[in-house]
Design a protein around this motif. Structure first.
Motif: not given
Length: 312
Positions: A57-61, A144-146, A263-271, A273-283
């Motif tokens: 959750p702290e990562s930023r692509r 991004i994050t390191p 870009r990926d959303s950064i202001k998430l209020v009761k949202h 970012l990714f659907p539950e159970g999704a595989t996020v390609p990182f980075p």
């Protein structure tokens, strides 16, 4: 007082003053080039090999640059029509890893499109050749994050995004030219008849006698549009890996064929970012390491069928 000037011709006075000025200028230039002790160091993380990592959750692509192709419609799993905007990724690559004063906040320079060398300035052409990248039509930087650093030359495709995730899009809005207050700010205007003469679309009063001036920021006629606009939390409805396109729900600022920052959303209020159970390609999506994807992947809205009334 002026004894040192006696016996000298005017030309000698000019040359002597030039020598003094040149000496002062050389000294000031050397001082300006010297590195001061309070200057911050610049850091740039190194990335030579592209490997898959683990998203946290702290990562930023990194974000991407896409071209707006227009709007259309699609249907979700309940048969409800959804308006979408088609965004195409055209040869999106990492051009440079930007040095920053904070090692925890690096940035990536991303390029999109292809530009002919004859239409590229010499400074930009040297910049691209220094990094081994063909000239790009548009360049943007993304923080991004390191752990999300990508090597220079990495191509980012539409598989970078997950269907159902939320994205923020930024672009220059369509210019409307000089407009009045009714179109620009939504004023109601004056009365259409009954005593109104030549004041149907006027802004009305712009202030009081006290303080006898117009407050800064007063809504008045002026140039409308042509500014950077960001739309937050737009769902990605479909990803097409063959056409390298993503379908985003809703409208996106600007005309067709304009460059859009996504870009990926950064202001998430009761949202989420990714659907539950999704595989996020990182980075990002790595061919040969990431799971193979079909040509089209459509997001599932979930929830209750809106066409069937609820029992309660």
């Amino acid at each position: 007082m002026f004894s040192h000037l006696f016996g000298r011709r005017p030309g000698q006075l000019v040359f002597s003053s030039l020598r003094v000025w040149q000496k002062q200028f050389t000294t000031s230039t050397a001082v300006s080039k010297a590195k001061l002790p309070h200057e911050k160091k610049r850091y740039a993380p190194s990335a030579t090999e592209l490997k898959l990592g683990t998203y946290t959750p702290e990562s930023r692509r990194t974000g991407i640059i896409a071209r707006k192709k227009g709007m259309t419609g699609m249907w979700d799993e309940w048969g409800v029509r959804v308006p979408v905007t088609v965004l195409q990724l055209d040869s999106v690559k990492v051009v440079q890893i930007i040095k920053t004063s904070n090692p925890d906040h690096p940035r990536l320079q991303i390029g999109c499109g292809v530009r002919k060398e004859k239409n590229t300035t010499k400074s930009l052409l040297g910049h691209f050749k220094a990094h081994g990248i063909e000239p790009k039509s548009k360049l943007f930087e993304f923080p991004i994050t390191p752990d999300a650093v990508l090597p220079v030359g990495t191509e980012i495709t539409a598989a970078h995004f997950v269907p159902g995730q939320l994205v923020d899009v930024t672009a220059i809005s369509t210019g409307k030219g000089f407009q009045g207050v009714m179109k620009r700010w939504g004023f109601a205007g004056g009365r259409a008849s009954h005593g109104n003469s030549l004041a149907h679309r006027t802004p009305g009063s712009t202030g009081n006698i006290n303080p006898g001036r117009v407050y800064p920021g007063k809504k008045m006629p002026g140039r409308m549009g042509g500014k950077s606009v960001t739309v937050l939390r737009l769902p990605v409805m479909k990803v097409d890996t063959a056409l390298n396109c993503i379908w985003v729900k809703g409208s996106v600022p600007g005309p067709d064929e304009q460059f859009i920052k996504v870009r990926d959303s950064i202001k998430l209020v009761k949202h989420r970012l990714f659907p539950e159970g999704a595989t996020v390609p990182f980075p990002t999506f790595v061919s040969g390491q990431s799971p193979d994807l079909p040509r089209e992947t459509i997001a599932r809205v979930g929830g209750h069928d809106p066409l069937i009334p609820r029992a309660d």
